[in-house]
Design an enzyme around this catalytic site. Structure first.
Site, mmCIF file in Angstrom:
data_model
loop_
_atom_site.group_PDB
_atom_site.id
_atom_site.type_symbol
_atom_site.label_atom_id
_atom_site.label_comp_id
_atom_site.label_asym_id
_atom_site.label_seq_id
_atom_site.Cartn_x
_atom_site.Cartn_y
_atom_site.Cartn_z
ATOM 1 C CB SER A 24 -0.961 -0.047 1.197
ATOM 2 O OG SER A 24 -1.980 0.920 1.073
ATOM 3 C CG ASP B 150 -7.313 -2.577 -2.683
ATOM 4 O OD1 ASP B 150 -7.868 -1.811 -1.878
ATOM 5 O OD2 ASP B 150 -6.086 -2.762 -2.719
ATOM 6 C CG HIS C 6 -5.876 -2.237 0.894
ATOM 7 N ND1 HIS C 6 -5.230 -1.944 -0.285
ATOM 8 C CD2 HIS C 6 -5.190 -1.579 1.873
ATOM 9 C CE1 HIS C 6 -4.216 -1.145 -0.044
ATOM 10 N NE2 HIS C 6 -4.160 -0.926 1.264
#
Length: 228
Positions: free
Chosen positions: A122, A176, A207
């Protein structure tokens, strides 16, 4: 403690054997810390790999705009949900400098850049990609999980000669809700167009990280380690 004038980030370290010959720097996501990815090592590391040092740094504490200014560990401020305006450029560059200092420390410890991997999830993946573009001395490889390239409109100007020699592993969940799957796919395409060798995987997950992804990443690491 500082490296080249940049204060070194605190980090968790794990070595898989004596006298590690390779290093992996792993950057966590927003609001987490260096401990976040330590638990995957038993699933990732394989018996036939050479001794490796895994370094899991803690991002600095900073106020995050989309969280009403709450302070948390973050590699940069997130100003907007729109990816095009999400990352603050100054924060990105500060984190790139801090990560570069950690890379330089590994080199000072005797591990050449050609045996150092930079990985991130991320936000950490965004810093991995931003740092990778600026590497004139290539690393062994880059790993970007559930991530995107910050400042994509200006990133081409940051790309230096030699950077595209770094192989790139990217993976993304099709469900996600934080960093849309399309953003990961577009980033992979952008990197390929600039000359990076990109291996891109998709998984039916949100995610997060899944076991199949860790296995695929392990295969990719094995190939890079075998290449020496």
């Amino acid at each position: 403690m500082s490296e080249g004038g940049t204060t070194l980030l605190d980090a968790i370290e794990r070595e898989t054997g004596a006298d590690p010959a390779w290093s992996v720097l792993w950057l966590h996501g927003l609001g987490a810390d260096g401990s976040d990815f330590v638990p995957i090592l038993p699933e990732l590391v394989r018996r036939d790999w050479p001794a490796m040092r895994f370094v899991f740094p803690h991002a600095p504490m900073r106020a995050v705009t989309i969280s009403n200014g709450a302070r948390m560990r973050a590699w940069y401020d997130i100003r907007d949900f729109d990816l095009a305006n999400r990352a603050d450029e100054q924060g990105v560059m500060e984190s790139v400098a801090q990560v570069t200092a950690l890379i330089d420390r590994e080199i000072a410890r005797g591990i050449p850049a050609s045996r150092i991997f930079l990985a991130g999830f991320s936000q950490g993946g965004a810093i991995t990609l931003a740092a990778g573009l600026r590497r004139s001395v290539p690393l062994a490889g880059l790993v970007g999980l559930s991530t995107y390239l910050p400042g994509a409109t200006t990133a081409a100007a940051a790309l230096v000669e030699g950077a595209t020699a770094q192989p790139l592993f990217m993976a993304h969940g099709t469900g996600d809700p934080v960093v849309p799957y399309a953003a990961g796919e577009q980033t992979a395409a952008w990197m390929r167009q600039r000359g990076f060798e990109v291996e891109f995987h998709r998984y039916p997950m949100p995610h997060s990280v899944c076991l199949e992804e860790i296995r695929d990443l392990g295969d990719w690491f094995s190939a890079r380690l075998a290449a020496g």
